[in-house]
Motif scaffolding. Structure first.
Motif, PDB file in Angstrom:
ATOM      1  N   ALA A  75       1.208  -0.909   0.088  1.00  0.00           N
ATOM      2  CA  ALA A  75       0.380   0.038   0.101  1.00  0.00           C
ATOM      3  C   ALA A  75       0.779   0.846   0.297  1.00  0.00           C
ATOM      4  CB  ALA A  75      -0.805   0.180   1.109  1.00  0.00           C
ATOM      5  N   GLN A  76       1.712   1.058   0.657  1.00  0.00           N
ATOM      6  CA  GLN A  76       2.792   2.244   0.306  1.00  0.00           C
ATOM      7  C   GLN A  76       3.397   2.743  -0.618  1.00  0.00           C
ATOM      8  OE1 GLN A  76       6.046   1.987   3.442  1.00  0.00           O
ATOM      9  NE2 GLN A  76       7.033   3.555   3.278  1.00  0.00           N
ATOM     10  N   TYR A  79       1.608   4.416  -2.876  1.00  0.00           N
ATOM     11  CA  TYR A  79       1.145   5.771  -2.530  1.00  0.00           C
ATOM     12  C   TYR A  79       2.304   6.343  -3.700  1.00  0.00           C
ATOM     13  CZ  TYR A  79       0.587  10.012  -0.476  1.00  0.00           C
ATOM     14  OH  TYR A  79       0.915  11.478  -0.143  1.00  0.00           O
ATOM     15  N   GLY A 296      -3.022   1.814  -2.345  1.00  0.00           N
ATOM     16  CA  GLY A 296      -2.030   2.891  -1.975  1.00  0.00           C
ATOM     17  C   GLY A 296      -1.890   3.837  -2.886  1.00  0.00           C
ATOM     18  N   VAL A 299      -5.203   6.464  -2.777  1.00  0.00           N
ATOM     19  CA  VAL A 299      -5.141   7.496  -1.407  1.00  0.00           C
ATOM     20  C   VAL A 299      -4.924   8.383  -2.300  1.00  0.00           C
ATOM     21  CG1 VAL A 299      -3.380   7.936   0.714  1.00  0.00           C
ATOM     22  CG2 VAL A 299      -4.755   5.811   0.009  1.00  0.00           C
ATOM     23  N   SER A 315       4.013   8.357   4.752  1.00  0.00           N
ATOM     24  CA  SER A 315       3.780   6.525   4.069  1.00  0.00           C
ATOM     25  C   SER A 315       3.188   5.680   4.104  1.00  0.00           C
ATOM     26  CB  SER A 315       4.450   7.169   2.200  1.00  0.00           C
ATOM     27  OG  SER A 315       5.964   6.510   3.017  1.00  0.00           O
ATOM     28  N   LYS A 316       4.012   5.376   5.351  1.00  0.00           N
ATOM     29  CA  LYS A 316       3.794   4.270   5.590  1.00  0.00           C
ATOM     30  C   LYS A 316       2.634   4.153   6.326  1.00  0.00           C
ATOM     31  CE  LYS A 316       6.842   5.317   9.927  1.00  0.00           C
ATOM     32  NZ  LYS A 316       4.976   4.938  11.346  1.00  0.00           N
ATOM     33  N   THR A 318      -0.347   4.475   5.213  1.00  0.00           N
ATOM     34  CA  THR A 318      -1.016   4.280   4.057  1.00  0.00           C
ATOM     35  C   THR A 318      -2.284   3.293   4.238  1.00  0.00           C
ATOM     36  OG1 THR A 318       0.483   5.165   2.178  1.00  0.00           O
ATOM     37  CG2 THR A 318      -1.364   4.268   1.035  1.00  0.00           C
ATOM     38  N   LEU A 319      -1.852   2.727   4.046  1.00  0.00           N
ATOM     39  CA  LEU A 319      -3.181   1.469   4.832  1.00  0.00           C
ATOM     40  C   LEU A 319      -3.881   1.603   6.224  1.00  0.00           C
ATOM     41  CD1 LEU A 319      -4.335  -1.534   3.644  1.00  0.00           C
ATOM     42  CD2 LEU A 319      -3.271  -2.295   5.505  1.00  0.00           C
TER      43      LEU A 319
END
Length: 540
Positions: A75-76, A79, A296, A299, A315-316, A318-319
């Motif tokens: 996910a990160q 993004y 991601g 987002v 960004s970590k 994101t989820l």
């Protein structure tokens, strides 16, 4: 970025844990109710009696592969880099086809319990010992220790769970049914965990898409290159040639030669179930790009359109940003259960493989006449000890920054000699045992030297060398190939009938078995999977 859990979410989490624990222990209880020897027979304990069918093999392979860091890290990555890291997931399908067509027949026909055992049959004991040691170490340090600490960090960051308590709870619950039930308990719990993983990820993806409103809204509010899977070396650290040259090196090691992954294939009912089960997992591996990476990227569009009135600081997160802003009560609990499933499935698979490797490759070597009942007991003790060591290791690395990148860097360096020895072993009859062990030794040494170089070049004033992502593995594979070929001609060996039977006479020989009729045919499914991958690459 704590996510508040209400009573419905907590109930879902507790129910999930109780169901997994009950399902895992059920196979132990049922064995005694039915008066079967599943739990006292070593084949029954370590290889599920050799009765696994393709659906559970495929689901179990998928669940063992997906860890918490996959869900959070992809996910990160979505993004930050768009769909780029989806290549890791898509290319898995190609390598899994290699497993199904070229490796599975030898593994099933030789009826080995461990992959190092296969290497001894093809080469020699030295090769087996080296690979067994590396496999046990990687299972403890990476598959379990890494999964535990990253999973605990994620659960604390998202839901406020205490890290130490999370590690202990996960390892105790997972260890309980793994130690008691063996591979049978592992694969059936992993099958359920795979379904929970997929449902949780789909819930997040659908919620994000509905919030955006349409695909056009996504496309119009992101950088156009973010939807490109293949990029040039000038615009990406992971260019197209690294995808097609570099990934197979680590992919073949991971999917075709790593005991933690392949053990459920070794427990297949027959060759066809093993092949089709593996290919089924390849189809499942098409999903992560869409349900882990794509959210991601969504987002970015959600923030750019102002459809979510919130700020993503790092960004970590994101989820957790998606879960907090989009999922209602109940689905939030499902997602928490999915994250737990990701950790538990990785840990259970690794524990089972460690107990198998130690029991068959080390203990049984010195005590070959050990009765089955005692082998099972040794396996359980080994899994328990590995569980304790893994917990201590996870506490030792807890809090260190950049551990994921560190581990990925290590995998790139240790996989080339293992990949090349297995490939030469099944495709080249002239590959000798002398060449095998020296390729493993020198290839591993080369990997260590590269690792040390990257961490000391500034100290000694060496020039910086940073090749594109995964390309170090390609260069090391070339070195290992040279060693394997030169040493095989330098000291050839007379192959035995057994070793000759573990090498393909010609490239298309593994395609000669007809397989099942209809859509379950492994050839048809392989072509269908390749076409699905090609279509995704054409579109993106």
């Amino acid at each position: 970025m704590d996510i508040k859990l209400n009573n419905i979410d907590l109930i879902i989490i507790v129910v999930y844990l109780l169901v997994i624990l009950s399902l895992g222990c059920w196979y132990y209880i049922k064995a005694y109710i039915d008066k079967k020897k599943v739990q006292t027979d070593s084949k029954g304990y370590f290889l599920a009696g050799g009765n696994l069918k393709w659906p559970v093999i495929g689901l179990s392979l998928f669940a063992t592969n997906i860890s918490t860091i996959h869900m959070v890290g992809l996910a990160q990555a979505g993004y930050e880099d768009g769909l780029l890291n989806g290549n890791y997931e898509l290319m898995s399908g190609f390598v899994i086809i290699i497993l199904a067509i070229f490796f599975v027949p030898f593994y099933i026909r030789s009826r080995v319990a461990t992959l190092p055992d296969f290497l001894e049959q093809r080469f020699d004991r030295a090769s087996r010992d080296w690979v067994a040691g590396i496999s046990i170490a990687s299972a403890i340090l990476v598959h379990i220790g890494f999964s535990l600490v990253t999973g605990a960090v994620v659960l604390e960051g998202m839901f406020g769970f205490d890290k130490t308590a999370s590690i202990l709870l996960i390892v105790l619950l997972t260890g309980a049914y793994t130690i008691v039930g063996g591979l049978r308990a592992v694969v059936f719990t992993e099958s359920l965990q795979a379904i929970i993983l997929i449902l949780g990820a789909i819930a997040v993806t659908v919620a994000a898409y509905l919030k955006l409103g349409s695909w056009d809204v996504l496309v119009n509010n992101i950088d156009k290159s973010a939807l490109n899977l293949l990029r040039s070396g000038e615009e990406s650290h992971f260019p197209w040639y690294a995808v097609f040259l570099g990934y197979p090196v680590i992919g073949i090691w991971y999917w075709c030669t790593d005991q933690t992954i392949v053990q459920r294939v070794l427990g297949a009912k027959d060759e066809e179930h093993a092949r089709v089960g593996a290919i089924f997992s390849g189809f499942l591996k098409l999903l992560p790009m869409f349900i882990f990476v794509l959210p991601g990227l969504m987002v970015v569009a959600l923030i750019n359109t102002g459809k979510i009135d919130d700020t993503l600081l790092e960004s970590k997160d994101t989820l957790s940003f998606l879960i907090r802003n989009l999922l209602p009560p109940g689905l939030t609990g499902l997602m928490a259960a999915a994250l737990l499933a990701a950790v538990m499935s990785s840990v259970s698979g690794a524990l089972n493989s460690i107990s198998t490797l130690f029991t068959y490759d080390l203990y049984k070597r010195f005590k070959p006449k050990t009765p089955d009942k005692k082998l099972v007991r040794i396996g359980r003790i080994t899994a328990f000890v590995a569980m304790i060591v893994s917990v201590l290791w996870s506490f030792a690395i807890e809090g260190k920054e950049g551990i994921f990148n560190e581990m990925v860097g290590i995998v790139v360096l240790i996989s080339p000699p293992l990949t090349m020895v297995f490939l030469f072993g099944i495709f080249w009859k002239k590959a000798s045992s002398f060449a095998s062990k020296w390729t493993l030794w020198l290839g591993s040494l080369a990997g260590v030297l590269v690792y040390v170089y990257h961490r000391t070049y500034e100290i000694f004033g060496f020039p910086e060398w940073k090749p594109k992502t995964l390309m170090e593995g390609v260069y090391l594979s070339i070195i290992c190939t040279i060693i394997m070929v030169v040493f095989s001609y330098w000291k050839p060996q007379e192959q035995t009938e057994k070793s000759k039977a573990l090498t393909w006479a010609y490239f298309w020989e593994p395609l000669e078995p007809k397989g099942w009729k209809g859509i379950g045919n492994y050839k048809f499914l392989s072509v269908l999977l390749l076409l699905a991958m090609a279509l995704i690459y054409i579109i993106f």
